[in-house]
Write an enzyme that holds these catalytic residues in place. Structure first.
Site, PDB file in Angstrom:
ATOM      1  N   HIS A  61      -6.785  -9.709  -3.898  1.00 45.19           N
ATOM      2  CA  HIS A  61      -5.734  -8.680  -3.786  1.00 45.19           C
ATOM      3  C   HIS A  61      -4.737  -8.832  -4.934  1.00 45.19           C
ATOM      4  CE1 HIS A  61      -7.113  -6.848  -0.087  1.00 45.19           C
ATOM      5  NE2 HIS A  61      -7.225  -8.019   0.470  1.00 45.19           N
TER       6      HIS A  61
ATOM      7  N   THR B 177      -0.479  -0.545   5.817  1.00 43.86           N
ATOM      8  CA  THR B 177       0.042   0.811   5.599  1.00 43.86           C
ATOM      9  C   THR B 177      -0.828   1.699   4.716  1.00 43.86           C
ATOM     10  OG1 THR B 177       1.383   0.006   3.768  1.00 43.86           O
ATOM     11  CG2 THR B 177       2.439   0.093   5.946  1.00 43.86           C
TER      12      THR B 177
ATOM     13  N   TRP C 204      -6.799 -13.661  11.592  1.00 44.60           N
ATOM     14  CA  TRP C 204      -6.877 -12.204  11.733  1.00 44.60           C
ATOM     15  C   TRP C 204      -8.273 -11.722  12.067  1.00 44.60           C
ATOM     16  CZ3 TRP C 204      -9.403  -8.589   8.449  1.00 44.60           C
ATOM     17  CH2 TRP C 204      -9.954  -9.117   7.269  1.00 44.60           C
TER      18      TRP C 204
ATOM     19  N   ASP D  72      -2.159  -0.609  12.615  1.00 35.15           N
ATOM     20  CA  ASP D  72      -2.639   0.564  11.875  1.00 35.15           C
ATOM     21  C   ASP D  72      -3.764   1.255  12.649  1.00 35.15           C
ATOM     22  OD1 ASP D  72      -4.204  -1.708  11.355  1.00 35.15           O
ATOM     23  OD2 ASP D  72      -4.759  -1.058   9.344  1.00 35.15           O
TER      24      ASP D  72
ATOM     25  N   ASP E 248      -6.889 -13.802   1.715  1.00 34.57           N
ATOM     26  CA  ASP E 248      -7.876 -12.948   2.379  1.00 34.57           C
ATOM     27  C   ASP E 248      -8.732 -12.182   1.389  1.00 34.57           C
ATOM     28  OD1 ASP E 248      -5.415 -11.624   1.724  1.00 34.57           O
ATOM     29  OD2 ASP E 248      -6.148  -9.845   2.775  1.00 34.57           O
ATOM     30  N   GLU E 249      -9.919 -11.866   1.845  1.00 36.28           N
ATOM     31  CA  GLU E 249     -10.807 -10.894   1.207  1.00 36.28           C
ATOM     32  C   GLU E 249     -10.961 -11.091  -0.304  1.00 36.28           C
ATOM     33  OE1 GLU E 249     -10.311  -7.119   4.194  1.00 36.28           O
ATOM     34  OE2 GLU E 249      -8.874  -7.224   2.572  1.00 36.28           O
TER      35      GLU E 249
ATOM     36  N   ASP F 107      -0.188  -6.598  -3.570  1.00 31.16           N
ATOM     37  CA  ASP F 107      -1.589  -6.291  -3.266  1.00 31.16           C
ATOM     38  C   ASP F 107      -2.181  -5.558  -4.470  1.00 31.16           C
ATOM     39  OD1 ASP F 107      -4.062  -5.737  -1.780  1.00 31.16           O
ATOM     40  OD2 ASP F 107      -2.856  -6.261  -0.043  1.00 31.16           O
TER      41      ASP F 107
ATOM     42  N   ARG G 183       0.851  -1.208   0.000  1.00 35.32           N
ATOM     43  CA  ARG G 183       0.000   0.000   0.000  1.00 35.32           C
ATOM     44  C   ARG G 183       0.871   1.236   0.000  1.00 35.32           C
ATOM     45  NH1 ARG G 183      -3.301  -3.629   2.587  1.00 35.32           N
ATOM     46  NH2 ARG G 183      -5.072  -4.135   1.235  1.00 35.32           N
TER      47      ARG G 183
HETATM   48  C1  TNX Z   1      -7.788  -6.375   6.038  1.00 37.23           C
HETATM   49  S1  TNX Z   1      -6.113  -8.424   7.366  1.00 37.23           S
HETATM   50  C2  TNX Z   1      -6.831  -6.881   5.181  1.00 37.23           C
HETATM   51  C3  TNX Z   1      -5.852  -5.974   4.583  1.00 37.23           C
HETATM   52  C4  TNX Z   1      -6.030  -4.569   5.049  1.00 37.23           C
HETATM   53  C5  TNX Z   1      -6.366  -4.580   6.515  1.00 37.23           C
HETATM   54  C6  TNX Z   1      -6.409  -3.235   7.171  1.00 37.23           C
HETATM   55  C7  TNX Z   1      -6.163  -8.985   5.969  1.00 37.23           C
HETATM   56  C8  TNX Z   1      -5.718 -10.335   5.852  1.00 37.23           C
HETATM   57  N1  TNX Z   1      -6.640  -8.213   4.970  1.00 37.23           N
HETATM   58  O1  TNX Z   1      -5.926  -6.072   3.188  1.00 37.23           O
HETATM   59  O2  TNX Z   1      -4.873  -3.852   4.820  1.00 37.23           O
HETATM   60  O3  TNX Z   1      -7.616  -5.196   6.679  1.00 37.23           O
HETATM   61  O4  TNX Z   1      -7.078  -2.264   6.438  1.00 37.23           O
END
Ligand code: TNX
Length: 777
Positions: free
Chosen positions: A272, A477, A401, A428, A334-335, A205, A176
């Site tokens: 990501h 970050t 997490w 953060d 993640d995500e 990312d 980031r």
């Molecule tokens: C979630 S924690 C994310 C990150 C972000 C973070 C904070 C995780 C595995 N994924 O992509 O940076 O929240 O904003």
């Protein structure tokens, strides 16, 4: 040099007296070691180290020599003590400092050591190189109890020490915002000095691919650069980015290894992935080439699931494994919202032909294709806890997490886990509500919050406890744009983390930890690290007096209790003779209050803070007082532009709900309001949550700030039309008359600006008597 309490020559006695005066023996009762060792016994007497002392190692004891040179360098830089490193045939017979590898050292645990200080000197022994290094770090801490230079007296003591957990980590997000290799080395040194041993490096990312891959040069030619939002967005100079060459990565990995730190690289997949897809659209799902993202949060770009993409990623992993000797390789996970996979006929057909029931299970299959590949090469896969969702890939270890449930589930299933739960270990997050806190997430995680973190979840049965490898803090970050901000976020919360992963549970004690902190703060200053003193910094609050305009009630407070607060009202810096604050004081206006917190033995715990209090400051509210509203979930403190590195200005925003609350405003005599605000970039990937952003009806073209009495649905006191929506990063001032009210009220500020395009945020809200002369902060 030797000195026992009984045979101290006169000159030594003089030195000792000076040292005592300087506070050199202030820690006789509590050695200033962080993390607190497993066992410490303080004896009688002391030993003085001065520049005549040497660090002795046996010839051929490479581990001792390495630790000795690291110690010598640290001592020279921090204490001004230049100790020679000597290879002696029989080092045990020397005074000074002796470091020695010893297969029979009394501490048998890996990475453990024994440290003794007696009349003959300081001796460190360990069975392994890491233990010897950590013993040297402890010796350094004993020799830097304060920021004085030169000779230092160390109490006689015996330390037997070893870590509670094997994985003691810190994650840094270099995607980031980018840090130079030198900035990374500063972090690595600090980790080593806290006995942390895993550097998890988030290298890819949506917003940037930061690792040079020889086979796929566009990953960094294209993927490492983005066009930030803002006034200069069209000019080439505004390109943001950077990447690490393979030579730089090897250098960083070697630098870490020399400090007993393993670098665990993370290549995030299948989500990501936007920067990678921007470089090579054929490994994406849609075939289209996106821009490298400028939106934080969750973006839709996923890797494809065809063999071409799997092979591409295997080839990337080949180079990753070549660069990073770490057993664990992190593949993210993640995500990854599955929209693109769901919408793609090709992905759906592939899913069916593989006999996979849904996209979550497809992610499990995808991750396992990486896991098997890594296993074939003698490595192990680790991923974020979402990799549990479609069934845990057999080869995977889990980094949890989203709270700790993922760790509990995975450990029960017999998988290794590392804890890094949000919000506690997400560095953060801001560490206080102070207005001088730089940007970050608004959910405050204080030093005390981090200290309270317990790595071993009680829900994990004893027989599965071995699967808990340890814990790490994560430094994302998005809002930490510069190295100084990373340092502010990390120190001293890293001290709390270090005790969570190193110190035996029974030895952890927050009160005693705080007593050991001033010495650590001193080391930070000697090393030039920009640590946060937020836990101790004094908040100076003025409250308007109902009966008189000429005085105010001033309250001083700190986040952590401190022994003594001293203050002045004449602009001078408080010293030992300044008044002690005991309770709120009524002071005549205008007044400039300066305050410093002190320990019981008179050491300052934070920089002085100064506040000028007058009639306009009493009616003016900055970011410390602009709290978010209930039910908003994406509370942030952001800079004027997403990549701005200056400490100010910063703005509190809630991306989901543009609503702020101000507590206890005295409205008597108030007839106008001015808001100093800014249009900010709305660079957030909200994915499925985008529909939840609260939209309000505006009365004028750009919307307005509405000020409501008592509650957000209370009477409207003022409506301030927002100026033309310029580029993000444009400050503005909006003013309005305000209908008269008496007494003290909570106020609610709402933005009715459209929820697309730039985001309006107040930085300061000031109330005044008449509109013609709105009070300036
Ligand atoms: C979630 S924690 C994310 C990150 C972000 C973070 C904070 C995780 C595995 N994924 O992509 O940076 O929240 O904003």
């Amino acid at each position: 040099m030797r000195s026992g309490s009984s045979r101290m020559p006169v000159t030594r006695a003089v030195i000792m007296a000076c040292l005592l005066a300087l506070g050199g023996s202030a820690y006789a009762a509590l050695p200033p070691l962080i993390p607190q060792p497993a066992q410490v016994h303080v004896g009688q007497g002391s030993y003085v180290v001065d520049s005549a002392a040497a660090i002795h190692v046996a010839p051929g004891d490479a581990a001792a020599a390495d630790a000795a040179h690291y110690l010598a360098d640290l001592l020279a830089r921090t204490r001004g003590l230049r100790l020679a490193v000597r290879e002696d045939a029989t080092p045990a017979s020397h005074g000074g400092i002796v470091l020695r590898s010893d297969a029979h050292a009394a501490v048998t645990q890996a990475e453990g050591y024994v440290l003794d200080v007696d009349a003959d000197g300081i001796r460190v022994v360990s069975r392994d190189a890491a233990g010897l290094f950590y013993g040297a770090i402890s010796a350094w801490q004993l020799l830097t109890p304060d920021t004085a230079k030169g000779a230092v007296s160390v109490p006689q003591l015996h330390v037997a020490d070893w870590p509670r957990f094997a994985w003691r980590g810190l994650m840094l997000d270099s995607a980031r915002h980018f840090q130079s290799p030198d900035d990374i080395k500063v972090v690595l040194d600090a980790m080593a000095q806290h006995k942390l041993n895993v550097f998890h490096w988030h290298l890819t990312d949506d917003q940037g691919w930061r690792l040079q891959i020889r086979r796929y040069p566009k990953l960094t030619e294209i993927g490492a650069w983005r066009k930030p939002p803002g006034p200069l967005s069209e000019s080439a100079a505004a390109t943001y980015g950077g990447y690490y060459t393979q030579a730089q990565v090897r250098d960083v990995v070697a630098y870490a290894a020399a400090r007993h730190i393993t670098v665990v690289p993370e290549i995030d997949m299948p989500g990501h992935a936007q920067a990678a897809v921007a470089a090579y659209p054929d490994i994406g799902v849609t075939g289209e080439r996106p821009a490298v993202s400028i939106d934080w949060g969750v973006n839709p770009y996923l890797f494809n699931v065809d063999e071409h993409t799997i092979t591409f990623l295997h080839n990337v992993l080949d180079e990753v494994m070549e660069l990073f000797p770490s057993t664990f390789i992190h593949v993210g996970g993640d995500e990854a919202i599955k929209d693109q996979w769901q919408a793609s006929p090709a992905v759906q057909a592939r899913m069916r032909s593989l006999g996979i029931k849904d996209e979550k299970a497809l992610q499990t299959w995808f991750i396992e294709r990486m896991g098997v590949y890594l296993t074939q090469h003698g490595r192990r896969l680790i991923g974020w806890d979402e990799i549990l969702e479609g069934g845990l890939p057999p080869s995977a270890s889990v980094m949890s997490w989203r709270g700790i449930q993922g760790a509990i589930d995975a450990a029960r299933m017999g998988h290794d886990v590392v804890l890094s739960p949000a919000p506690t270990l997400y560095f953060d997050n801001l560490q206080s509500h102070r207005s001088d806190e730089p940007s970050g997430r608004l959910g405050v995680q204080s030093l005390a919050d981090v200290y309270k973190f317990e790595t071993m979840p009680p829900q994990i049965p004893a027989e599965q406890a071995k699967h808990v490898l340890g814990a790490q803090a994560n430094v994302w970050t998005e809002y930490l744009t510069a190295p100084w901000q990373i340092q502010h976020a990390v120190f001293p919360r890293m001290d709390a983390l270090a005790e969570a992963v190193w110190t035996p549970l029974g030895e952890r004690d927050f009160g005693r930890f705080v007593e050991r902190l001033p010495a650590q703060f001193g080391r930070y200053r000697l090393l030039g690290l920009r640590y946060a003193d937020s836990a101790f910094a004094v908040d100076i609050e003025g409250q308007a007096d109902a009966s008189s305009k000429d005085k105010a009630r001033v309250t001083l407070s700190t986040q952590m209790p401190v022994a003594t607060l001293r203050y002045t009202t004449d602009g001078s810096t408080p010293g030992p003779a300044s008044p002690v604050y005991r309770q709120p004081v009524d002071l005549p206006l205008p007044v400039t209050v300066t305050a410093i917190p002190f320990t019981a033995d008179g050491r300052p715990l934070a920089e002085a803070r100064t506040q000028r209090i007058d009639s306009s400051s009493l009616a003016s509210f900055d970011s410390a007082h602009l709290a978010g509203c209930p039910h908003g979930d994406l509370g942030l403190r952001v800079p004027l532009l997403p990549d701005a590195t200056a400490p100010a200005p910063v703005y509190n925003v809630d991306v989901m709900n543009s609503c702020w609350q101000i507590r206890s405003v005295r409205l008597d005599g108030i007839a106008s309001v001015a808001v100093d605000g800014a249009w900010l970039a709305r660079n957030y990937g909200l994915a499925h949550d985008a529909v939840k952003v609260v939209a309000r009806t505006s009365r004028t073209e750009n919307g307005e700030f509405e000020i409501h009495l008592d509650r957000c649905d209370g009477p409207l006191l003022a409506s301030l039309p927002l100026p033309g929506r310029a580029e993000p990063g444009t400050p503005f001032r909006a003013t309005s008359a305000l209908s008269a009210h008496a007494g003290v009220h909570d106020l609610c500020v709402l933005s009715t600006a459209p929820i697309h395009g730039a985001l309006a945020a107040p930085g300061r809200v000031s109330f005044g008597a008449r509109l013609t002369s709105p009070e300036t902060p």
